[in-house]
Design an enzyme around this catalytic site. Structure first.
Site, PDB file in Angstrom:
ATOM      1  N   ASP A 143       0.785  -1.308   0.041  1.00 34.82           N
ATOM      2  CA  ASP A 143      -0.047   0.000   0.000  1.00 34.82           C
ATOM      3  C   ASP A 143       1.086   1.262   0.063  1.00 34.82           C
ATOM      4  O   ASP A 143       1.944   1.114  -0.574  1.00 34.82           O
ATOM      5  CB  ASP A 143      -1.104  -0.024   1.378  1.00 34.82           C
ATOM      6  N   ASP A 152      -1.026   3.274  18.175  1.00 35.29           N
ATOM      7  CA  ASP A 152      -1.802   2.332  18.303  1.00 35.29           C
ATOM      8  C   ASP A 152      -1.386   1.143  17.268  1.00 35.29           C
ATOM      9  O   ASP A 152      -2.002   0.130  17.119  1.00 35.29           O
ATOM     10  CB  ASP A 152      -3.348   2.750  17.831  1.00 35.29           C
ATOM     11  N   HIS A 176      -3.724   5.797   3.759  1.00 30.41           N
ATOM     12  CA  HIS A 176      -4.457   4.809   3.100  1.00 30.41           C
ATOM     13  C   HIS A 176      -4.129   3.647   3.759  1.00 30.41           C
ATOM     14  O   HIS A 176      -4.698   2.603   4.478  1.00 30.41           O
ATOM     15  CB  HIS A 176      -4.426   4.639   1.718  1.00 30.41           C
ATOM     16  N   ASN A 267     -14.585  -0.755  -6.198  1.00 30.03           N
ATOM     17  CA  ASN A 267     -15.550   0.126  -5.924  1.00 30.03           C
ATOM     18  C   ASN A 267     -16.529   0.533  -7.183  1.00 30.03           C
ATOM     19  O   ASN A 267     -16.558   2.096  -7.273  1.00 30.03           O
ATOM     20  CB  ASN A 267     -14.776   1.737  -5.249  1.00 30.03           C
ATOM     21  N   ALA A 278      -8.015  -8.986  -7.532  1.00 25.92           N
ATOM     22  CA  ALA A 278      -9.341  -9.732  -6.996  1.00 25.92           C
ATOM     23  C   ALA A 278      -9.784 -10.808  -7.936  1.00 25.92           C
ATOM     24  O   ALA A 278     -10.161 -11.813  -7.579  1.00 25.92           O
ATOM     25  CB  ALA A 278     -10.365  -8.995  -6.537  1.00 25.92           C
ATOM     26  N   VAL A 283      -6.442 -15.374  -5.918  1.00 25.59           N
ATOM     27  CA  VAL A 283      -6.792 -14.198  -4.913  1.00 25.59           C
ATOM     28  C   VAL A 283      -8.325 -14.219  -4.114  1.00 25.59           C
ATOM     29  O   VAL A 283      -9.206 -14.532  -4.890  1.00 25.59           O
ATOM     30  CB  VAL A 283      -6.469 -12.853  -5.496  1.00 25.59           C
ATOM     31  N   SER A 330     -11.536  -1.432  -0.124  1.00 32.42           N
ATOM     32  CA  SER A 330     -10.201  -1.139   0.759  1.00 32.42           C
ATOM     33  C   SER A 330     -10.243  -1.322   2.180  1.00 32.42           C
ATOM     34  O   SER A 330      -9.294  -2.018   2.724  1.00 32.42           O
ATOM     35  CB  SER A 330      -9.581   0.255   0.503  1.00 32.42           C
TER      36      SER A 330
HETATM   37 CA    CA Z   1      -5.992   0.346  20.563  1.00 28.97          CA
END
Ligand code: CA
Length: 394
Positions: A143, A152, A176, A267, A278, A283, A330
């Site tokens: 990505d 986090d 992203h 999308n 995909a 996949v 995504s």
């Molecule tokens: Ca957390």
């Protein structure tokens, strides 16, 4: 010299940022020499001789692509025919590019107290976590990178690479990839969100640039890195409407190496619009549903959809320690990636169908499909149904 515009298929995001690849004609910078992937005969595998051959025809080397026995080059148009006539050359493919489908996004939010995002709750990942948090399963996110300092995510980020610029890190300059990462493995702590498997090991494979675009050759190098570094699952929240033989060959080799490959369906919001990669049979193709258990209006669907996952108003981590809610296949894709990692972390059992003591990609896919929840949608919309983390780890 006269400038000419080169027709190049492009890859784009599959969220409000899904990263999708489309087969359109290029709004790409006009160039005198265009980017190509020169694929060689199997026996002609010496890198030095490959480079010498393309240089002898006036090409400028971008990078070798060992995975598919090819070299990415800038190639003057007049040289293509001569190069193609060489016995050592099998094929010359377009080096397609990837673009973000940029839509207006809400402002990022600073650190709130930890909450359970609805998508994690809906697939019962928090219940599965009493069995496994996916400890030490290696997941690569191909990505825009990952925010390497995000509080986090920090504890779970175990490596990074940048195939666009080898001197740079896999740090995210878009957001992203960081959003995808948080859905898979945000840490279970007091802040922000929690991921599907909060003990999964994350690897940032930066193949897309700041504006969300990148070249197929950089993605193929990313696959090579995944194989060499023994990645177990790969998240691909990007796609293309156009097929490309070098792309499929790279996917096939990565699959053959035992890597579970998962991609966003796209999308395009219509039937028979599932994107590549995909659409490739190797996949796992993921469509998106909303909180109403219906297919999201933007989700691509068609016979290639394998499974569905939450993809509407998904809250996750974002760049610079922030959080954001985004929509897209995504966002659905990493829910399935996370569950695949949870499955890989469980003891082998009846689903080790070839008895080799490990879970191969087809075994993981079968397990995900056999334990999916039927939402009553058509199989083109939901595939086998909604991915269910609690059932998949049993
Ligand atoms: Ca957390």
């Amino acid at each position: 010299m006269k400038k000419k515009t080169v027709a190049i298929a492009k890859l784009v995001f599959l969220c409000s940022l899904f990263i999708g690849i489309s087969g359109g004609i290029g709004d790409v910078q006009a160039q005198e020499a265009s980017r190509k992937i020169v694929v060689f005969e199997k026996a002609f595998s010496d890198r030095g001789r490959q480079i010498a051959l393309v240089k002898s025809q006036g090409a400028q080397v971008i990078k070798p692509l060992a995975l598919i026995n090819a070299v990415a080059v800038f190639l003057p148009e007049q040289a293509e025919k001569a190069l193609l006539s060489k016995a050592e050359v099998v094929r010359i493919d377009e080096d397609i590019i990837v673009n973000a489908i940029a839509k207006p996004q809400p402002q990022p939010q600073p650190q709130p107290a930890q909450e359970l995002p609805w998508g994690i709750d809906r697939i019962n990942a928090e219940i599965a976590q009493s069995t496994t948090g996916g400890l030490a399963v290696k997941v690569a996110i191909l990505d825009t990178g990952i925010d390497l300092d995000h509080p986090d995510l920090l504890n779970n980020i175990k490596g990074n690479v940048n195939t666009i610029s080898s001197r740079r890190s896999g740090n995210d300059d878009n957001g992203h990839g960081t959003h995808v990462a948080g859905i898979i493995a945000a840490v279970d702590n007091s802040i922000g969100v929690v991921g599907v498997g909060p003990e999964i090991y994350l690897y940032a494979v930066k193949v897309l640039g700041k504006n969300g675009s990148g070249w197929l050759s950089d993605i193929i190098e990313g696959f090579d890195w995944c194989i060499n570094n023994k990645m177990q699952v790969v998240n691909m929240s990007f796609g293309s409407s156009g097929d490309n033989q070098s792309f499929h060959d790279a996917i096939s080799k990565t699959y053959a190496a035992g890597v579970v490959l998962v991609a966003a369906a796209g999308n395009d919001g219509a039937a028979n619009t599932v994107n590549y990669p995909a659409k490739y049979p190797e996949v796992i193709a993921v469509s998106a549903i909303g909180q109403d258990d219906k297919l999201a209006g933007f989700s691509s669907f068609g016979p290639e959809v394998d499974i569905a996952a939450p993809g509407v108003t998904i809250k996750s981590t974002y760049n610079d320690g922030y959080y954001k809610s985004l929509n897209g296949t995504s966002m659905a894709c990493p829910h399935v990636v996370g569950v695949a990692a949870l499955v890989l972390s469980t003891a082998v059992g009846a689903y080790d169908t070839d008895g080799d003591g490990a879970w191969g990609p087809s075994e993981v896919k079968n397990k995900l499909e056999a334990t999916a929840e039927n939402l009553g949608l058509s199989s083109n919309e939901q595939g086998a149904g909604l991915v269910r983390a609690d059932l998949a780890v049993q």
